[in-house]
Every structure is written in C-alpha cells, then in structure tokens.
Design a protein around this motif. Structure first.
Motif, short mmCIF file in Angstrom:
data_model
loop_
_atom_site.label_atom_id
_atom_site.label_comp_id
_atom_site.label_asym_id
_atom_site.label_seq_id
_atom_site.Cartn_x
_atom_site.Cartn_y
_atom_site.Cartn_z
N VAL A 107 51.28 67.30 47.82
CA VAL A 107 50.75 67.81 46.55
C VAL A 107 49.59 68.77 46.78
CG1 VAL A 107 51.47 65.74 45.31
CG2 VAL A 107 49.14 65.86 46.23
N LEU A 108 49.04 68.78 47.96
CA LEU A 108 47.88 69.64 48.24
C LEU A 108 48.29 71.09 48.42
CD1 LEU A 108 45.92 67.34 50.73
CD2 LEU A 108 45.26 67.93 48.38
N PRO A 109 47.43 72.01 48.00
CA PRO A 109 47.75 73.43 48.20
C PRO A 109 47.73 73.78 49.68
CG PRO A 109 45.48 73.18 47.47
CD PRO A 109 46.12 71.82 47.35
N PRO A 110 48.51 74.77 50.09
CA PRO A 110 48.59 75.11 51.51
C PRO A 110 47.26 75.57 52.10
CG PRO A 110 49.70 76.76 50.15
CD PRO A 110 49.39 75.61 49.25
N GLU A 111 46.34 76.01 51.24
CA GLU A 111 45.05 76.48 51.74
C GLU A 111 44.14 75.35 52.20
OE1 GLU A 111 46.66 79.08 48.49
OE2 GLU A 111 46.10 76.96 48.63
N ALA A 112 44.41 74.13 51.72
CA ALA A 112 43.57 72.99 52.06
C ALA A 112 43.99 72.39 53.40
CB ALA A 112 43.67 71.92 50.97
N VAL A 113 43.02 71.74 54.06
CA VAL A 113 43.28 71.03 55.30
C VAL A 113 43.27 69.54 54.99
CG1 VAL A 113 42.50 70.57 57.65
CG2 VAL A 113 42.16 72.85 56.64
N ALA A 114 44.41 68.88 55.15
CA ALA A 114 44.47 67.44 54.94
C ALA A 114 43.97 66.73 56.20
CB ALA A 114 45.88 67.00 54.61
N ILE A 115 43.06 65.78 56.02
CA ILE A 115 42.63 64.89 57.09
C ILE A 115 43.21 63.53 56.74
CG2 ILE A 115 40.71 63.99 58.43
CD1 ILE A 115 40.82 67.04 58.46
N VAL A 116 44.29 63.16 57.41
CA VAL A 116 45.05 61.96 57.04
C VAL A 116 44.60 60.78 57.89
CG1 VAL A 116 47.35 60.99 56.74
CG2 VAL A 116 47.00 63.46 56.46
#
Length: 213
Positions: A107-116
């Motif tokens: 669901v996050l925009p591609p510009e964001a960096v997910a830290i999972v």
C-alpha cells in the motif's frame, strides 16, 4: 484527512542503513501486536492527537531535515499513512516507514522506503508476520530483525533465503540488555552473514527508556 499522532520529534536515526542521520519522526498511535519486549507500549492504543495531514506535513517541512520517518505503533493501521508518505516524498525528502511486518507493505507509495521489522520467537508475535512482505520488497526497502537470543537468530537464518540481500539491506539488532552485541557479531562472522549489525544508536546516545528520541 487526519491521523492519530502519538508524538512527533527530531532525533538521530537509530536504526537501518540510515542510522546516524538527523531525522524528523512522526509516531502514530495504535498497534495490532503486543510484542513481549516492545519499547513503545505508550503508542499501542489510546491517547494521541488527531492532526490533519496538512499540519503534519507542514511540521516536518519546517524542521528543515531531509530525512523523515513514519513509525508507531503500527503506522499501516491508519489508512492515511500512504498519503502522508507520498506527500512528504513530494517535498523531496527521503521517507522511511517502519512497519512491524504483519501488514501488506504494497500500500506504500514507491517513493517511500519500507523498513520491515520481522518479529522473532522471543517477541511472541512471530506467527503474526505476513511473510509475503519479503516478496513485496522494493529496491530500496530494508528488513530489520531484533534478536534476543539464539532462537531468534536461527529464525532469521531460516527467512534470509527469501530476501535478496544484494538488493535489500538486512539489519540485525541485538535486543538491548538481552543479547550482547559482541556475541551477535561473532555469530554473524562465523556464518559469513550477508547482513548489517545495527546497534540502535538512540539507546546508546540517550537513556534506553527515554521518549522523544
């Protein structure tokens, strides 16, 4: 559109490959997990302030920092989080979204960096992880494992083949006060682990139970 915000503050980023950089944090209220060793129980439920997206974006922009993180609690519980991430990225900021690994990161925009943050057995929530997130990682996304002992380490080793470690940084953190960094470092070296030792800088700089850091 509004968000339930637990707190917002400026600090040194303590985790991930961005550790050491000044960062504007937005901590959202609410979490669907109850990890045994959670260090932000105050953000799990209740409290917080309803704030408009415009207000939060304006505050982060006014900080003058180029790095921002949306965290929690669990930020993906709030439907407005992807929009907040997109708007902050639209300002030219690097935007990190730290998520607990139980909800779909697509669901996050591609510009964001997910830290999972993938939970291990010591957390009591390992079975709640959405392991499909490991296949959803985008090129800049990162994975974090917080380890309290050998069982957590072995659990992480079992998941590592699902991660393209040449593309997605894997951050390995010893649980503060539970696992000695030197012991974890020795395991990593013995196994030639393709991962990054992460020492949670904010807990070394300030008291480990301090808020707003």
């Amino acid at each position: 559109m509004s968000l339930l915000v637990c707190e917002s503050f400026l600090s040194i980023q303590g985790e991930s490959s961005f550790a050491g950089r000044p960062c504007a944090f937005v901590r959202l209220t609410g979490c669907n997990l109850r990890c045994r060793w959670c260090d932000t129980t105050y953000a799990q439920e209740g409290g917080g302030t309803a704030r408009s997206l415009d207000d939060v974006v304006a505050e982060v922009r006014a900080s003058g920092l180029r790095l921002a993180e949306i965290t929690g609690g669990e930020p993906l519980l709030q439907a407005e989080t992807p929009e907040l991430a997109a708007r902050l990225a639209g300002l030219g900021l690097t935007v990190l979204v730290e998520t607990n690994g139980s909800l779909d990161i697509s669901v996050l925009p591609p510009e964001a960096v997910a830290i999972v943050d993938m939970k291990g057995p010591s957390s009591g929530e390992a079975e709640r992880m959405d392991l499909a997130n490991l296949a959803r990682l985008r090129a800049r996304d990162e994975v974090k494992f917080v380890l309290a002992g050998r069982a957590d380490y072995q659990h992480m080793r079992e998941l590592l083949p699902r991660i393209d470690t040449a593309r997605n940084t894997v951050n390995v953190s010893p649980l503060f006060g539970a696992l000695a960094p030197a012991e974890l470092a020795a395991w990593m070296l013995a196994d030639r682990l393709d991962a990054r030792l992460n020492l949670q800088l904010h807990k070394l700089i300030w008291p480990p139970d301090a808020r707003g850091v």
